[in-house]
Enzyme design. Structure first.
Site, PDB file in Angstrom:
ATOM      1  N   LYS A 178      -6.787   3.550  -3.483  1.00 36.40           N
ATOM      2  CA  LYS A 178      -7.219   3.502  -2.084  1.00 36.40           C
ATOM      3  C   LYS A 178      -7.422   4.933  -1.604  1.00 36.40           C
ATOM      4  O   LYS A 178      -6.658   5.832  -1.966  1.00 36.40           O
ATOM      5  CB  LYS A 178      -6.126   2.775  -1.285  1.00 36.40           C
ATOM      6  CG  LYS A 178      -6.284   2.788   0.219  1.00 36.40           C
ATOM      7  CD  LYS A 178      -5.224   1.894   0.884  1.00 36.40           C
ATOM      8  CE  LYS A 178      -5.146   2.142   2.378  1.00 36.40           C
ATOM      9  NZ  LYS A 178      -4.100   1.356   3.034  1.00 36.40           N
TER      10      LYS A 178
ATOM     11  N   ASP B 193       0.870  -1.185   0.000  1.00 36.37           N
ATOM     12  CA  ASP B 193       0.000   0.000   0.000  1.00 36.37           C
ATOM     13  C   ASP B 193       0.902   1.228   0.000  1.00 36.37           C
ATOM     14  O   ASP B 193       1.459   1.586   1.041  1.00 36.37           O
ATOM     15  CB  ASP B 193      -0.893   0.024   1.244  1.00 36.37           C
ATOM     16  CG  ASP B 193      -1.993  -1.036   1.196  1.00 36.37           C
ATOM     17  OD1 ASP B 193      -1.792  -2.064   0.516  1.00 36.37           O
ATOM     18  OD2 ASP B 193      -3.039  -0.841   1.840  1.00 36.37           O
TER      19      ASP B 193
ATOM     20  N   LYS C  32     -10.015   0.447  -2.700  1.00 39.47           N
ATOM     21  CA  LYS C  32      -9.989   0.151  -1.269  1.00 39.47           C
ATOM     22  C   LYS C  32     -10.442   1.391  -0.509  1.00 39.47           C
ATOM     23  O   LYS C  32      -9.891   2.476  -0.684  1.00 39.47           O
ATOM     24  CB  LYS C  32      -8.582  -0.259  -0.832  1.00 39.47           C
ATOM     25  CG  LYS C  32      -8.456  -0.506   0.674  1.00 39.47           C
ATOM     26  CD  LYS C  32      -7.132  -1.140   1.043  1.00 39.47           C
ATOM     27  CE  LYS C  32      -6.908  -1.121   2.552  1.00 39.47           C
ATOM     28  NZ  LYS C  32      -5.614  -1.694   2.943  1.00 39.47           N
TER      29      LYS C  32
END
Lengths: 436, 314
Positions: B227, B163, B263
């Site tokens: 995300k 991430d 996400k």
């Protein structure tokens, strides 16, 4: 994953539907004449009956209105107070009225609730004017017209837009509600009585013919309905608000996703989509994707996006119009969404290659049909839109939105939104004569 | 437009739309990103409110709660994280409800890069993924070599998902090329070894238009998922922001035929919020996105609430 939310039906009992209704005259339900059947558009079954107002009832209503108007017209502060109270009663009975609109007119209950909030807001806004009219710039002593006949082909928000200002100005009203969905108006009159409005100030006569001695007439409905109503009362002042003709004008710099939202929100209304040719394909693709997932079904279900049409006649007219569009050479795409087996449902249908001369581009559209016309320049968009009742302009460019709004002879123009009936925003067709 | 039901877009090779189609410098990237359709704030929030009002029937509730559990990236990102805490988290991720074997495993655990090895050890043999934040999380304020070293640490520890954060400073200063190239560099490092999620930190972007542009930039640079947030700033994942990201991956699919994921991280604490997000996934992107491969929740306390609700659901 195949995910069905399941049904989340609202309680039909909330609507407090009664088996029989009758004209509401002089503060109470009167007997009325022959019963008219009222159907639930979701099932197609008869769910109540309304005794039609006969000539004697209309006369009775006009007489009661005339008596009531004398006091009502002379005490502005009292009018304001009672109308504020009416707004409160509408707010309190919002769920009941919304469920009734869902049962009777097929309006999805979540949309109907928003409608009722707007109705209360409208009544409240008008109430605020009632005792300040002298200072509103209409001259030294604005006077009520007297007894006003109101004919509305439409749901409660359209009724409120007509009735609330008329009452606030000191008129008494005799209302002929939409024959397809008369119950909401009757319960509104009941609510007015509950709020303490004097008997006879608001009378509702379903199926009544207003060829009697009223002082003026206000009509809301499709153009043909307005013309017919005007012919009934020769020599009277007639205020017309023609409904229908919402033009959704989508420019090439539009927020496309939100334009789709706006088009879907107004689905079922008389609307046309005008889109810049350069983004027509993309808009069409997004629109089809969205309409394919639309939830069509029981309007009492909280997850329903689109309910049935309010009458079988409307449905048949929509089908006939769609067939005519096929014959005239428009291309059709029909949403594959699941439709209930019974009831007056129609799948959302998009028409492309629509020429401005085709019937589907000119006539009132009674259902979820979406003719899409293309334009090359903003000027062409304005020309193609003609004289719509209302328009929504979708563009990121403020100057273009204002340019379009100035040139469109529409009663109201929204920018990047649709159907936001702000009580304080002026909304009138240009042909209106101001009578109140 | 065609007059028939549209066929799904023809499959095209991945990466058909890349930087080469857009341009190589800040100016041409800017022209592309600013040419995307704008987002109207009021309309977007209105649709979000409508979607949030959907009601899921009791009969469908269990299924959707299980789906939500399987999408959770169970997260601990504290300065005070210890190997012991990470091991406890891994145990919960592997078997969220010890008394009920029907409850699915979560998608991944999400930890700082130095603890990826601990998580990998604790989850050996388990299908639960090991996600590590990297590239000087959460601020992203470090040189590229440091960011790459950070990523390498996580990969060497056994991370299966990275991430990363975008350089918001570069983004806000208009250096789109730099923000893009950093993602490409990390992408090159993780390629074949891990899945790449790119954190846009939407709470630090000025508006929804920027969220849409940043999402496209990340997709162009090769993000597997976009995300919303680090969870360190507020507001984090809101329904309108997630809706914009879902529109971006849907449009990416329409353009390239390739499905990328989203996400939602930060601020989703209650089962009800999770269900609202899933409704948005279902209706904005489409049912094909209702899988842990294409949608995730980044959360620490959400799992407990999902399980609590699941116990009372039929």
């Amino acid at each position: 994953m195949n995910w069905d939310y399941g049904v989340a039906p609202g309680d039909a009992a909330v609507a407090k539907l009664k088996p029989a209704y009758s004209p509401f005259v002089d503060g109470r339900y009167v007997e009325g004449g022959d019963p008219l059947a009222v159907h639930n558009p979701t099932t197609g079954e008869r769910h109540a009956e309304v005794a039609a107002a006969c000539a004697a009832d209309v006369e009775h209503a006009v007489g009661a209105a005339r008596r009531a108007q004398v006091g009502w017209g002379t005490l502005p502060a009292r009018r304001a107070r009672l109308l504020f109270r009416l707004a409160q009663v509408v707010d309190d009975r919002r769920d009941e009225l919304a469920a009734l609109e869902a049962l009777d007119a097929g309006r999805p209950v979540r949309r109907a609730r928003d409608d009722l909030t707007a109705v209360a807001a409208h009544v409240r806004s008008c109430a605020g004017w009632a005792d300040k009219l002298e200072f509103a710039g209409f001259g030294p002593a604005p006077r009520p017209v007297g007894v006003l006949g109101v004919l509305v082909a439409g749901a409660l928000p359209a009724v409120a837009r007509r009735v609330a200002p008329a009452l606030a100005c000191g008129n008494a009203v005799v209302l002929v509600p939409d024959p397809d969905a008369p119950l909401g108006a009757l319960v509104l009159a009941e609510a007015a009585a509950e709020a303490g409005l004097p008997n006879g100030v608001l009378n509702v006569v379903p199926g009544g013919v207003l060829d009697v001695d009223v002082d003026a007439v206000a009509v809301t409905g499709p153009p043909a309905f307005c013309r017919a109503a005007a012919r009934l009362v020769p020599g009277r002042a007639v205020a017309r608000e023609t409904t229908g003709g919402l033009a959704q004008i989508v420019h090439d710099d539009a927020p496309l996703d939100q334009a789709i939202d706006g088009i879907v929100e107004a689905l079922g209304e008389d609307q046309r989509v005008l889109v810049a040719e350069s983004v027509a394909d993309e808009l069409g693709e997004l629109l089809r994707e969205r309409l394919a997932r639309l939830r069509v079904g029981d309007p009492l279900d909280h997850n329903t996006d689109l309910g049935p049409m309010s009458s079988v006649q409307r449905r048949d007219r929509a089908v006939a119009l769609a067939t005519a569009a096929d014959d005239e050479g428009a291309r059709r795409w029909t949403s594959p969404t699941r439709l209930p087996e019974h009831g007056w449902f129609l799948a959302p249908t998009v028409f492309i290659d629509v020429a401005p001369t085709m019937r589907v581009a000119r006539e009132e559209i009674p259902g979820p049909l979406l003719p899409v016309l293309t334009f090359r320049t903003p000027a062409e968009a304005v020309t193609t839109a003609g004289a719509p009742r209302a328009a929504a302009v979708w563009t990121d460019k403020g100057s273009r939105a204002l340019w379009t709004a100035q040139r469109l002879p529409a009663g109201i123009v929204w920018v990047n939104t649709v159907n936001r009936w702000e009580p304080a925003a002026p909304a009138a067709a240009l042909s209106d004569h101001l009578v109140f | 437009m065609t007059a028939t039901v549209p066929a799904p877009p023809a499959e095209t090779p991945p990466g058909v739309l890349g930087r080469a189609d857009v341009g190589r410098d800040d100016r041409s990237l800017r022209r592309f990103l600013h040419g995307l359709p704008p987002v109207d704030e009021a309309g977007l929030e209105r649709r979000s409110a409508w979607l949030a009002g959907r009601r899921v029937a009791a009969s469908a509730e269990r299924q959707v709660l299980d789906l939500a559990v399987s999408m959770v990236d169970l997260t601990t990102l504290e300065g005070a994280d210890t190997p012991g805490r990470v091991r406890a988290l891994c145990a919960q991720a592997h078997r969220p409800e010890p008394t009920d074997p029907e409850v699915p495993q979560v998608a991944a655990v999400c930890v700082y890069p130095d603890l990826a090895a601990v998580a990998a050890e604790a989850l050996r043999g388990s299908p639960v993924g090991i996600a590590a934040v990297a590239t000087a999380f959460p601020s992203g304020r470090a040189s590229l070599p440091v960011k790459l070293a950070d990523t390498a640490l996580a990969l060497d520890g056994g991370a299966t998902e990275i991430d990363m954060v975008i350089d918001r400073g570069a983004w806000l200063a208009g250096r789109y090329g730099q923000a893009h190239d950093e993602i490409v560099a990390v992408r090159a490092l993780v390629d074949g070894r891990a899945h790449l999620k790119v954190i846009l930190e939407t709470g630090e972007l000025p508006g929804y238009d920027d969220v849409r542009r940043a999402a496209w930039l990340a997709l162009l640079a090769g993000a597997d998922m976009v995300k919303t947030s680090t969870g360190k700033t507020s507001p984090a994942a809101t329904l309108p922001v997630v809706q914009v990201l879902l529109q971006a991956v849907r449009d990416w699919y329409r353009t390239t035929g390739e499905r990328r994921g989203v996400k939602a991280a930060g601020g989703i604490r209650h089962a009800q919020d999770a269900v609202r997000h899933l409704v948005a996934v279902h209706e904005v992107a489409g049912p094909a996105w209702l899988t842990p491969a294409l949608f995730r929740f980044g959360a620490s306390s959400l799992l407990d609430d999902l399980l609590r609700r699941r116990r009372t659901a039929r």
